[in-house]
Design an enzyme around this catalytic site. Structure first.
Site, PDB file in Angstrom:
ATOM      1  N   LYS A 177       0.832  -1.211   0.000  1.00  0.00           N
ATOM      2  CA  LYS A 177       0.000   0.000   0.000  1.00  0.00           C
ATOM      3  C   LYS A 177       0.865   1.259   0.000  1.00  0.00           C
ATOM      4  O   LYS A 177       0.580   2.219  -0.717  1.00  0.00           O
ATOM      5  CB  LYS A 177      -0.911  -0.005   1.226  1.00  0.00           C
ATOM      6  CG  LYS A 177      -1.786   1.240   1.349  1.00  0.00           C
ATOM      7  CD  LYS A 177      -2.349   1.414   2.740  1.00  0.00           C
ATOM      8  CE  LYS A 177      -1.278   1.896   3.704  1.00  0.00           C
ATOM      9  NZ  LYS A 177      -1.840   2.316   5.011  1.00  0.00           N
ATOM     10  N   ASN A 178       1.915   1.251   0.811  1.00  0.00           N
ATOM     11  CA  ASN A 178       2.750   2.448   0.948  1.00  0.00           C
ATOM     12  C   ASN A 178       3.628   2.693  -0.270  1.00  0.00           C
ATOM     13  O   ASN A 178       4.292   3.733  -0.357  1.00  0.00           O
ATOM     14  CB  ASN A 178       3.600   2.358   2.214  1.00  0.00           C
ATOM     15  CG  ASN A 178       2.762   2.525   3.469  1.00  0.00           C
ATOM     16  OD1 ASN A 178       1.665   3.085   3.428  1.00  0.00           O
ATOM     17  ND2 ASN A 178       3.268   2.031   4.583  1.00  0.00           N
ATOM     18  N   CYS A 232      -4.069  11.411  12.864  1.00  0.00           N
ATOM     19  CA  CYS A 232      -3.256  10.275  12.435  1.00  0.00           C
ATOM     20  C   CYS A 232      -3.108   9.331  13.616  1.00  0.00           C
ATOM     21  O   CYS A 232      -2.792   9.751  14.724  1.00  0.00           O
ATOM     22  CB  CYS A 232      -1.886  10.750  11.958  1.00  0.00           C
ATOM     23  SG  CYS A 232      -0.780   9.402  11.504  1.00  0.00           S
ATOM     24  N   ARG A 272       2.327  14.318  13.083  1.00  0.00           N
ATOM     25  CA  ARG A 272       3.533  14.340  12.244  1.00  0.00           C
ATOM     26  C   ARG A 272       3.403  15.511  11.280  1.00  0.00           C
ATOM     27  O   ARG A 272       2.790  15.399  10.221  1.00  0.00           O
ATOM     28  CB  ARG A 272       3.673  13.017  11.478  1.00  0.00           C
ATOM     29  CG  ARG A 272       4.020  11.842  12.383  1.00  0.00           C
ATOM     30  CD  ARG A 272       4.217  10.579  11.572  1.00  0.00           C
ATOM     31  NE  ARG A 272       2.959  10.126  10.994  1.00  0.00           N
ATOM     32  CZ  ARG A 272       2.871   9.138  10.100  1.00  0.00           C
ATOM     33  NH1 ARG A 272       3.957   8.552   9.670  1.00  0.00           N
ATOM     34  NH2 ARG A 272       1.704   8.765   9.631  1.00  0.00           N
ATOM     35  N   PRO A 273       3.948  16.660  11.640  1.00  0.00           N
ATOM     36  CA  PRO A 273       3.802  17.851  10.790  1.00  0.00           C
ATOM     37  C   PRO A 273       4.492  17.667   9.444  1.00  0.00           C
ATOM     38  O   PRO A 273       5.370  16.820   9.293  1.00  0.00           O
ATOM     39  CB  PRO A 273       4.466  18.957  11.614  1.00  0.00           C
ATOM     40  CG  PRO A 273       5.406  18.238  12.520  1.00  0.00           C
ATOM     41  CD  PRO A 273       4.753  16.929  12.832  1.00  0.00           C
ATOM     42  N   ASP A 309       6.253  19.993   7.881  1.00  0.00           N
ATOM     43  CA  ASP A 309       7.150  21.125   7.664  1.00  0.00           C
ATOM     44  C   ASP A 309       8.324  20.770   6.757  1.00  0.00           C
ATOM     45  O   ASP A 309       8.820  21.622   6.018  1.00  0.00           O
ATOM     46  CB  ASP A 309       7.660  21.670   9.000  1.00  0.00           C
ATOM     47  CG  ASP A 309       8.364  20.633   9.847  1.00  0.00           C
ATOM     48  OD1 ASP A 309       7.904  19.483   9.856  1.00  0.00           O
ATOM     49  OD2 ASP A 309       9.368  20.975  10.500  1.00  0.00           O
TER      50      ASP A 309
END
Length: 226
Positions: A6-7, A104, A109-110, A112
């Site tokens: 999937k990933n 999540c 989990r930003p 940035d």
């Protein structure tokens, strides 16, 4: 035989936005996140057709009629990987407006690093009302970016952005997961110029456009292990 990962499939689907030619993906797993990504791409204007064999899909994605470069919150909130459309959209169309991901299960989990990396490639980015707005009216340009820590999603986003950026891009301390390499190999099939695949430094020489390709999604190593 092992299902497709999937990933690996999710960024490969997002990569279809980089070309106006069809991308055929084999061994795509039948999972909810795949459907979510398909719905997101279709609202951008990507034409998707598929055939099924047991729990696997053969999917053809054709982004020849993309007019909408906005990824709305109601879709992005369902799956963090939706942010992977940011790099391809701004690379090919010069603009993107993508909602910040919602909750999540793993925790906050930003994104940035995604933003800083795109800025290193010449994108102008602002945050407005929970949306990331990225513009590059004259196109992205090659640059150098060192990841402060390893991030799979940011690595994938920047690789996709860099393949259409003018000039050379050098990405250092990139993620080396097999799913990242699978994306890079598919982009090479589409006509991208990428070296250093599988290492911690990837060099990309931008091309003007990408073409059609057919690719089989790498197998799911977690399924293989269990």
């Amino acid at each position: 035989s092992i299902s497709g990962a999937k990933n690996a499939a999710l960024p490969l689907m997002a990569a279809s936005l980089l070309s106006d030619k069809p991308l055929v993906l084999n061994n795509v797993p039948k999972l909810a996140d795949i459907l979510t990504m398909a719905n997101l791409l279709e609202q951008h204007g990507v034409s998707i057709s598929e055939s099924s064999d047991r729990n696997r899909l053969k999917m053809t994605l054709w982004a020849r009629s993309v007019q909408n470069t906005m990824a709305p919150y109601n879709l992005v909130r369902l799956m963090r990987a939706s942010v992977l459309v940011l790099g391809p959209l701004v690379a090919r169309f010069g603009s993107a407006c993508v909602s910040l991901p919602g909750g999540c299960a793993i925790g906050t989990r930003p994104i940035d690093i995604h933003i800083k990396g795109l800025e290193a490639l010449g994108a102008e980015i602002s945050l407005d009302g929970g949306y990331v707005k990225a513009t590059a009216p004259k196109g992205l340009r090659g640059g150098k970016f060192i990841f402060p820590f390893v991030s799979v999603g940011a690595t994938e986003n920047l690789i996709m952005a860099a393949v259409l950026a003018a000039g050379e891009t050098v990405l250092t301390n990139v993620a080396r997961e097999p799913e990242v390499s699978d994306l890079a190999h598919c982009l090479v099939k589409m006509g991208a110029n990428i070296s250093g695949i599988g290492t911690d430094t990837i060099t990309i020489n931008g091309v003007k456009e990408l073409g059609p390709a057919e690719h089989t999604v790498v197998c799911d190593r977690i399924e293989a292990g269990t």
